[in-house]
Design a protein around this motif. Structure first.
Motif, PDB file in Angstrom:
ATOM      1  N   VAL A   8       0.762  -1.162   0.065  1.00 51.28           N
ATOM      2  CA  VAL A   8       0.002   0.131   0.151  1.00 51.28           C
ATOM      3  C   VAL A   8       0.959   1.189   0.131  1.00 51.28           C
ATOM      4  CG1 VAL A   8      -1.730   1.212   1.219  1.00 51.28           C
ATOM      5  CG2 VAL A   8      -1.745  -1.176   1.027  1.00 51.28           C
ATOM      6  N   ALA A   9       0.567   2.308  -0.897  1.00 50.18           N
ATOM      7  CA  ALA A   9       1.296   3.598  -0.774  1.00 50.18           C
ATOM      8  C   ALA A   9       0.578   4.473  -0.005  1.00 50.18           C
ATOM      9  CB  ALA A   9       1.426   4.078  -2.466  1.00 50.18           C
ATOM     10  N   LEU A  10       1.202   5.394   0.864  1.00 49.19           N
ATOM     11  CA  LEU A  10       0.523   6.592   1.283  1.00 49.19           C
ATOM     12  C   LEU A  10       1.153   7.742   0.611  1.00 49.19           C
ATOM     13  CD1 LEU A  10       0.895   4.154   3.457  1.00 49.19           C
ATOM     14  CD2 LEU A  10       0.928   5.901   5.349  1.00 49.19           C
ATOM     15  N   ARG A  29       2.628   6.969 -10.122  1.00 51.16           N
ATOM     16  CA  ARG A  29       3.518   6.049 -10.920  1.00 51.16           C
ATOM     17  C   ARG A  29       4.841   5.781  -9.890  1.00 51.16           C
ATOM     18  NH1 ARG A  29       2.189  10.063 -15.742  1.00 51.16           N
ATOM     19  NH2 ARG A  29       0.906   8.933 -16.931  1.00 51.16           N
ATOM     20  N   GLU A  30       5.485   6.529  -9.117  1.00 51.19           N
ATOM     21  CA  GLU A  30       6.273   6.498  -8.387  1.00 51.19           C
ATOM     22  C   GLU A  30       5.963   4.988  -7.282  1.00 51.19           C
ATOM     23  OE1 GLU A  30       8.996   8.141  -4.566  1.00 51.19           O
ATOM     24  OE2 GLU A  30       8.120   9.260  -5.924  1.00 51.19           O
ATOM     25  N   ALA A  31       4.563   5.098  -6.926  1.00 46.97           N
ATOM     26  CA  ALA A  31       4.236   4.274  -5.980  1.00 46.97           C
ATOM     27  C   ALA A  31       4.038   2.659  -6.563  1.00 46.97           C
ATOM     28  CB  ALA A  31       2.891   4.425  -5.145  1.00 46.97           C
ATOM     29  N   GLY A  35       6.011  -1.140  -6.159  1.00 44.04           N
ATOM     30  CA  GLY A  35       5.436  -2.461  -6.046  1.00 44.04           C
ATOM     31  C   GLY A  35       3.920  -2.189  -5.199  1.00 44.04           C
ATOM     32  N   ALA A  36       3.477  -1.038  -5.131  1.00 44.37           N
ATOM     33  CA  ALA A  36       2.181  -0.718  -4.498  1.00 44.37           C
ATOM     34  C   ALA A  36       1.097  -1.447  -5.622  1.00 44.37           C
ATOM     35  CB  ALA A  36       1.777   0.833  -4.331  1.00 44.37           C
ATOM     36  N   ASP A 235       6.594  11.976   4.090  1.00 46.48           N
ATOM     37  CA  ASP A 235       6.680  12.054   2.469  1.00 46.48           C
ATOM     38  C   ASP A 235       5.624  12.022   1.558  1.00 46.48           C
ATOM     39  OD1 ASP A 235       9.335  11.853   3.502  1.00 46.48           O
ATOM     40  OD2 ASP A 235       9.616   9.728   3.416  1.00 46.48           O
ATOM     41  N   PRO A 236       5.928  12.625   0.697  1.00 46.04           N
ATOM     42  CA  PRO A 236       4.728  12.408  -0.384  1.00 46.04           C
ATOM     43  C   PRO A 236       4.371  11.303  -0.886  1.00 46.04           C
ATOM     44  CG  PRO A 236       6.366  14.235  -0.780  1.00 46.04           C
ATOM     45  CD  PRO A 236       6.799  13.450   0.208  1.00 46.04           C
ATOM     46  N   VAL A 237       5.172  10.258  -1.011  1.00 46.46           N
ATOM     47  CA  VAL A 237       4.963   8.605  -1.322  1.00 46.46           C
ATOM     48  C   VAL A 237       5.884   7.998  -0.357  1.00 46.46           C
ATOM     49  CG1 VAL A 237       5.168   6.964  -3.129  1.00 46.46           C
ATOM     50  CG2 VAL A 237       4.878   9.436  -3.515  1.00 46.46           C
TER      51      VAL A 237
END
Length: 277
Positions: A8-10, A29-31, A35-36, A235-237
């Motif tokens: 899961v990405a926050l 896209r970064e998340a 592997g999110a 952090d943003p991601v």
């Protein structure tokens, strides 16, 4: 075969103007690259923080599947991530407004829609002036083999909601919020307590901000099903992997193995209601 884990990405960032939508895609896209499978956005992520004022604006609300919802659905589909976002949504039948969290699947289709139930009404958080409270919990949705339940911010302060979602099959409870840094110690306690009493992961993504916006963001956080804090971040991601084996262990240990006596509490709430009538 059931999935053993879910990443899961926050996303601790907001996108209140149209030009911000590219940044949302960049974060997602970064998340995805990390592997999110699921991304969680803060409370009302494509809105300015309107409850700073007591005066609602028509521009802050939209019909179901309006521009903000559509932008989040498109972002989910473009990145192949399930996404929890939200908007102030105007009910087409009665014109009432609701702070509405929406969970989109990786194909951009709606999986779950939930209206915030408990609305603050105080300086900087005049939410009861802006929308009406929701009236029911929503059964968890399946994302990657995990049951995903949803609450919004103040709902966590009435822990019956998290407990009920876990009893309905939630493995993780997503809780976007908008809270100031000075209240974070209390939120940390509440979120940990909800996780340990529900035997579920609790994932709360906070809305960052500035003093001029009236919202000074404390950390986003993840509490594990035994109550431990697994992640605190501004952090943003940021990403975390949830494990079915951790859930199973927590549910076998104390207090997880205790019976869920729903009927006992239902009768108590009925009696309490009669006492107020």
């Amino acid at each position: 075969m059931h999935a053993a884990s879910l990443t899961v990405a926050l996303i601790t960032d907001v996108f209140p103007i149209r030009d911000d939508e590219q940044r949302l895609l960049t974060h997602l896209r970064e998340a995805k690259a990390r592997g999110a499978q699921l991304a969680v956005l803060p409370e009302l992520p494509l809105n300015r923080w309107a409850p700073m004022s007591q005066v609602p604006s028509d521009a802050d609300a939209e019909p179901p599947y309006g521009p903000r919802e559509s932008a989040m659905a498109v972002a989910a589909r473009a990145t192949g991530l399930a996404v929890l976002g939200g908007a102030i949504v105007r009910d087409q039948t009665n014109d009432r407004r609701h702070n509405t969290a929406v969970l989109f699947g990786a194909d951009g289709e709606e999986l779950l829609r939930y209206r915030k139930i408990h609305l603050p009404d105080e300086e900087g958080y005049w939410e009861a002036h802006h929308y009406d409270p929701g009236g029911e919990l929503q059964a968890p949705a399946d994302v990657g083999g995990f049951g995903i339940g949803v609450q919004v911010c103040s709902d966590a302060n009435r822990p019956q909601g998290c407990n009920a979602l876990a009893a309905m099959g939630a493995d993780a409870i997503l809780l976007p919020r908008a809270t100031p840094a000075e209240t974070y110690p209390r939120w940390r306690l509440v979120l940990r307590a909800n996780a340990v009493t529900s035997c579920a992961y609790v994932i709360s993504v906070n809305r960052p901000g500035t003093r001029s916006q009236g919202v000074i963001g404390g950390p986003s956080m993840v509490a594990g099903p035994s109550g431990e804090v697994l992640l605190e971040t501004r952090d943003p991601v940021a990403t975390i992997t949830l494990e079915k084996s951790v859930l199973a262990r927590a549910r076998q240990e104390y207090p997880g193995y205790l019976d869920v006596r729903a009927g006992v509490y239902a009768r108590a709430w009925q009696a309490a209601r009669k006492g107020r009538d």
